[in-house]
Design a protein around this motif. Structure first.
Motif, PDB file in Angstrom:
ATOM      1  N   PHE A 214      46.002  33.133  29.814  1.00 49.74           N
ATOM      2  CA  PHE A 214      47.016  33.012  30.856  1.00 49.74           C
ATOM      3  C   PHE A 214      46.431  33.336  32.231  1.00 49.74           C
ATOM      4  CE2 PHE A 214      49.521  33.319  27.039  1.00 49.74           C
ATOM      5  CZ  PHE A 214      50.557  32.434  27.273  1.00 49.74           C
ATOM      6  N   VAL A 215      45.487  34.265  32.266  1.00 51.39           N
ATOM      7  CA  VAL A 215      44.821  34.580  33.538  1.00 51.39           C
ATOM      8  C   VAL A 215      43.976  33.389  33.986  1.00 51.39           C
ATOM      9  CG1 VAL A 215      43.213  36.131  34.699  1.00 51.39           C
ATOM     10  CG2 VAL A 215      44.835  37.049  33.033  1.00 51.39           C
ATOM     11  N   ARG A 216      43.257  32.771  33.049  1.00 52.08           N
ATOM     12  CA  ARG A 216      42.465  31.589  33.375  1.00 52.08           C
ATOM     13  C   ARG A 216      43.367  30.443  33.826  1.00 52.08           C
ATOM     14  NH1 ARG A 216      38.243  30.040  28.802  1.00 52.08           N
ATOM     15  NH2 ARG A 216      37.924  28.375  30.337  1.00 52.08           N
ATOM     16  N   ARG A 217      44.504  30.301  33.147  1.00 50.72           N
ATOM     17  CA  ARG A 217      45.474  29.268  33.511  1.00 50.72           C
ATOM     18  C   ARG A 217      45.932  29.423  34.958  1.00 50.72           C
ATOM     19  NH1 ARG A 217      51.055  29.608  32.126  1.00 50.72           N
ATOM     20  NH2 ARG A 217      50.800  31.776  32.774  1.00 50.72           N
ATOM     21  N   ASN A 218      46.083  30.678  35.394  1.00 48.33           N
ATOM     22  CA  ASN A 218      46.628  30.938  36.731  1.00 48.33           C
ATOM     23  C   ASN A 218      45.750  30.390  37.845  1.00 48.33           C
ATOM     24  OD1 ASN A 218      48.773  32.207  35.529  1.00 48.33           O
ATOM     25  ND2 ASN A 218      48.077  34.285  35.966  1.00 48.33           N
ATOM     26  N   ARG A 219      44.442  30.306  37.615  1.00 47.44           N
ATOM     27  CA  ARG A 219      43.567  29.801  38.678  1.00 47.44           C
ATOM     28  C   ARG A 219      43.792  28.306  38.903  1.00 47.44           C
ATOM     29  NH1 ARG A 219      40.271  28.635  34.432  1.00 47.44           N
ATOM     30  NH2 ARG A 219      38.432  27.322  34.754  1.00 47.44           N
ATOM     31  N   ILE A 220      44.237  27.584  37.875  1.00 47.16           N
ATOM     32  CA  ILE A 220      44.564  26.172  38.050  1.00 47.16           C
ATOM     33  C   ILE A 220      45.866  26.036  38.822  1.00 47.16           C
ATOM     34  CG2 ILE A 220      45.074  23.993  36.881  1.00 47.16           C
ATOM     35  CD1 ILE A 220      43.341  24.879  34.578  1.00 47.16           C
ATOM     36  N   VAL A 221      46.846  26.871  38.478  1.00 45.33           N
ATOM     37  CA  VAL A 221      48.126  26.877  39.195  1.00 45.33           C
ATOM     38  C   VAL A 221      47.896  27.105  40.685  1.00 45.33           C
ATOM     39  CG1 VAL A 221      50.347  28.055  39.451  1.00 45.33           C
ATOM     40  CG2 VAL A 221      49.416  27.657  37.162  1.00 45.33           C
ATOM     41  N   ALA A 222      47.061  28.086  41.005  1.00 51.52           N
ATOM     42  CA  ALA A 222      46.781  28.416  42.407  1.00 51.52           C
ATOM     43  C   ALA A 222      45.878  27.379  43.066  1.00 51.52           C
ATOM     44  CB  ALA A 222      46.143  29.800  42.507  1.00 51.52           C
ATOM     45  N   GLY A 223      44.872  26.930  42.338  1.00 50.80           N
ATOM     46  CA  GLY A 223      43.850  26.076  42.929  1.00 50.80           C
ATOM     47  C   GLY A 223      44.298  24.666  43.241  1.00 50.80           C
ATOM     48  N   MET A 224      45.199  24.109  42.445  1.00 52.06           N
ATOM     49  CA  MET A 224      45.591  22.718  42.648  1.00 52.06           C
ATOM     50  C   MET A 224      46.694  22.567  43.691  1.00 52.06           C
ATOM     51  SD  MET A 224      47.755  21.868  39.159  1.00 52.06           S
ATOM     52  CE  MET A 224      48.233  20.218  39.691  1.00 52.06           C
ATOM     53  N   SER A 225      47.236  23.690  44.174  1.00 58.46           N
ATOM     54  CA  SER A 225      48.396  23.662  45.065  1.00 58.46           C
ATOM     55  C   SER A 225      48.025  23.957  46.507  1.00 58.46           C
ATOM     56  CB  SER A 225      49.430  24.682  44.594  1.00 58.46           C
ATOM     57  OG  SER A 225      49.784  24.449  43.236  1.00 58.46           O
ATOM     58  N   GLU A 226      48.813  23.416  47.398  1.00 58.35           N
ATOM     59  CA  GLU A 226      48.640  23.700  48.826  1.00 58.35           C
ATOM     60  C   GLU A 226      49.090  25.118  49.143  1.00 58.35           C
ATOM     61  OE1 GLU A 226      50.081  21.823  53.143  1.00 58.35           O
ATOM     62  OE2 GLU A 226      50.445  20.748  51.263  1.00 58.35           O
ATOM     63  N   ALA A 227      50.094  25.579  48.418  1.00 52.98           N
ATOM     64  CA  ALA A 227      50.621  26.924  48.640  1.00 52.98           C
ATOM     65  C   ALA A 227      51.205  27.462  47.344  1.00 52.98           C
ATOM     66  CB  ALA A 227      51.688  26.919  49.724  1.00 52.98           C
ATOM     67  N   THR A 228      51.182  28.780  47.200  1.00 51.25           N
ATOM     68  CA  THR A 228      51.787  29.450  46.049  1.00 51.25           C
ATOM     69  C   THR A 228      52.966  30.284  46.530  1.00 51.25           C
ATOM     70  OG1 THR A 228      49.771  29.523  44.716  1.00 51.25           O
ATOM     71  CG2 THR A 228      51.424  31.210  44.270  1.00 51.25           C
ATOM     72  N   ILE A 229      54.090  30.131  45.855  1.00 53.65           N
ATOM     73  CA  ILE A 229      55.317  30.849  46.209  1.00 53.65           C
ATOM     74  C   ILE A 229      55.653  31.817  45.085  1.00 53.65           C
ATOM     75  CG2 ILE A 229      57.785  30.623  46.689  1.00 53.65           C
ATOM     76  CD1 ILE A 229      57.089  27.691  47.573  1.00 53.65           C
ATOM     77  N   VAL A 230      55.781  33.097  45.419  1.00 55.40           N
ATOM     78  CA  VAL A 230      56.206  34.096  44.440  1.00 55.40           C
ATOM     79  C   VAL A 230      57.685  34.375  44.698  1.00 55.40           C
ATOM     80  CG1 VAL A 230      55.771  36.359  43.430  1.00 55.40           C
ATOM     81  CG2 VAL A 230      53.885  35.101  44.507  1.00 55.40           C
ATOM     82  N   ILE A 231      58.526  34.010  43.740  1.00 61.06           N
ATOM     83  CA  ILE A 231      59.972  34.178  43.916  1.00 61.06           C
ATOM     84  C   ILE A 231      60.380  35.631  43.681  1.00 61.06           C
ATOM     85  CG2 ILE A 231      62.250  33.533  43.024  1.00 61.06           C
ATOM     86  CD1 ILE A 231      61.032  31.283  44.575  1.00 61.06           C
ATOM     87  N   GLU A 232      59.999  36.190  42.531  1.00 58.96           N
ATOM     88  CA  GLU A 232      60.270  37.584  42.195  1.00 58.96           C
ATOM     89  C   GLU A 232      59.122  38.110  41.353  1.00 58.96           C
ATOM     90  OE1 GLU A 232      64.903  38.700  41.797  1.00 58.96           O
ATOM     91  OE2 GLU A 232      64.243  37.240  40.289  1.00 58.96           O
ATOM     92  N   SER A 233      58.804  39.390  41.519  1.00 59.23           N
ATOM     93  CA  SER A 233      57.754  40.014  40.713  1.00 59.23           C
ATOM     94  C   SER A 233      57.892  41.527  40.770  1.00 59.23           C
ATOM     95  CB  SER A 233      56.360  39.613  41.218  1.00 59.23           C
ATOM     96  OG  SER A 233      55.357  40.302  40.504  1.00 59.23           O
ATOM     97  N   ALA A 234      57.642  42.161  39.636  1.00 58.71           N
ATOM     98  CA  ALA A 234      57.528  43.614  39.634  1.00 58.71           C
ATOM     99  C   ALA A 234      56.219  43.988  40.314  1.00 58.71           C
ATOM    100  CB  ALA A 234      57.594  44.145  38.208  1.00 58.71           C
ATOM    101  N   ASP A 235      55.887  45.279  40.320  1.00 58.76           N
ATOM    102  CA  ASP A 235      54.681  45.694  41.041  1.00 58.76           C
ATOM    103  C   ASP A 235      53.398  45.286  40.327  1.00 58.76           C
ATOM    104  OD1 ASP A 235      54.922  47.436  38.932  1.00 58.76           O
ATOM    105  OD2 ASP A 235      54.697  49.266  40.107  1.00 58.76           O
ATOM    106  N   LYS A 236      53.509  44.787  39.083  1.00 59.10           N
ATOM    107  CA  LYS A 236      52.369  44.237  38.360  1.00 59.10           C
ATOM    108  C   LYS A 236      52.842  42.986  37.632  1.00 59.10           C
ATOM    109  CE  LYS A 236      50.010  48.648  37.563  1.00 59.10           C
ATOM    110  NZ  LYS A 236      49.507  49.599  36.535  1.00 59.10           N
ATOM    111  N   GLY A 237      51.930  42.060  37.422  1.00 66.03           N
ATOM    112  CA  GLY A 237      52.319  40.852  36.706  1.00 66.03           C
ATOM    113  C   GLY A 237      51.409  39.682  36.995  1.00 66.03           C
ATOM    114  N   GLY A 238      51.533  38.655  36.145  1.00 62.98           N
ATOM    115  CA  GLY A 238      50.682  37.479  36.271  1.00 62.98           C
ATOM    116  C   GLY A 238      50.857  36.720  37.562  1.00 62.98           C
ATOM    117  N   SER A 239      52.076  36.743  38.105  1.00 62.19           N
ATOM    118  CA  SER A 239      52.305  36.003  39.348  1.00 62.19           C
ATOM    119  C   SER A 239      51.535  36.616  40.515  1.00 62.19           C
ATOM    120  CB  SER A 239      53.798  35.950  39.678  1.00 62.19           C
ATOM    121  OG  SER A 239      54.346  37.241  39.770  1.00 62.19           O
TER     122      SER A 239
END
Length: 366
Positions: A214-239
């Protein structure tokens, strides 16, 4: 790509110890994957980072067996494959040094639209997060962005569903192979997503949704996008990992602020506090920062009669005249200059009055 080319690429990626970075190094040196396997031990050993143990792994008998099995799966299931140098490989992902050599896709993904954003957040989305996400995507819909997320519970699946409801393309980035789906409860959403976008993964059919994927997956989510939007997150998490990766890739990050007492606003508030994210209160904030609301002007002619540009500066200026607004990393890539050098040249050109910076880390010729 021919079946033979794909077979040898798959084989190269099955060599134990050869990751995406090493694979690219070998491919750039030997031109193609088959040539790597045809090279002598001495030729391979001459590559920086290749030691005796890794060299020995090239002789494993299982490499080609695994490659053949995966190729059979790909052909049997009509899986589309994109090589990192292919035209249909996500353009922004190409600029990430650790991007996958190969990605596998299912569905009807079309990334020619340059407006690609990722929406991520907690798996325990609240009514506040749901309502904000709904309003955001509704307001962005006229601009026809592609909505990327990780197909997980919470913010991810809400973003995918809202994209479909608003007639937008959506892409789910998976942490496992395309022979399965996780979470299993989301199987009911697959057909709609494939009809209105699809799924991307770097993982083979033999790969399960293990935690580290899931951590490796996240770099594709971030890398292919112009911007990343975090809607909600606790103080730790994958987002938050995705947000940090987006920052590392020189992408814009946005976070939705919330009350300081709300558990699932703590991560967003902290990103804003430490200046790792722009405050996102409405679609208008994103549209302004990403420069989406500024129409392309007619391309100007040479700015000033008496401005003298160095040859390298002229190359950049000509590139911007031809292409309009461009990201810093795109300018560096297309003009073949390292990032550390081009930053200084862009500053000099700005002082000379021939280019100007824009929101969203863009530059354009004046």
């Amino acid at each position: 790509m021919s079946d033979q080319e794909l077979f040898y690429l798959l084989a190269l990626l099955r060599v134990e110890g050869v990751g995406d970075i090493m694979a690219k190094k070998l491919l750039f040196h030997f031109q193609n994957a088959q040539a790597v396997f045809n090279a002598t031990n001495a030729q391979i050993a001459a590559i920086d980072g290749i030691g005796a143990v890794l060299l020995k792994n090239f002789k494993s008998k299982t490499i080609f067996e695994k490659a053949n099995a995966e190729l059979t799966f790909i052909k049997s299931n009509n899986i589309k494959v994109a090589f990192f140098q292919d035209e249909h490989y996500p353009e922004r992902l190409k600029h990430c040094y650790d991007a996958p050599v190969l990605i596998f896709t299912a569905g009807n993904i079309d990334l020619k639209n340059k407006k690609i954003i990722s929406i991520v957040g907690t798996r325990q989305i609240t009514s506040y997060g749901t309502e904000f996400c709904k309003k955001l995507i509704e307001d962005l819909a006229p601009l026809d962005p592609v909505i990327v997320s990780g197909f997980a519970y919470g913010v991810d699946i809400v973003a995918h569903q809202l994209a479909i409801e608003n007639g937008l393309q959506t892409v789910g980035v998976l942490a496992h192979g395309l022979n399965q789906i996780y979470p299993k409860n989301h199987k009911k959403y697959m057909a709609k997503i494939e009809e209105n976008g699809g799924f991307i993964t770097e993982f083979w059919s033999s790969t399960n949704p293990d935690k580290e994927n899931f951590v490796r997956r996240n770099r594709i989510v971030a890398g292919m996008s112009e911007a990343t939007i975090v809607i909600e997150s606790a103080d730790k998490g994958g987002s938050l990992i995705t947000a940090n990766l987006a920052n590392d890739y020189n992408r814009d990050v946005f976070a939705v602020p919330g009350r300081v007492t709300d558990k699932y606003s703590q991560g967003c508030n902290n990103l804003i506090k430490i200046q790792k994210a722009n405050v996102l209160t409405s679609a208008a904030d994103l549209i302004y920062i990403l420069n989406w609301d500024i129409e392309k002007k007619t391309k100007p002619i040479q700015k000033q009669l008496f401005v003298t540009l160095e040859p390298e500066e002229q190359k950049i200026y000509d590139f911007l005249i031809k292409n309009g607004k461009e990201l810093l990393d795109s300018i560096a890539l297309q003009c073949d200059f390292p990032i550390f050098k081009i930053s200084g040249m862009l500053l000099n050109m700005e002082l000379k009055g021939v280019i100007r910076p824009l929101p969203g880390k863009l530059f354009e010729a004046i």
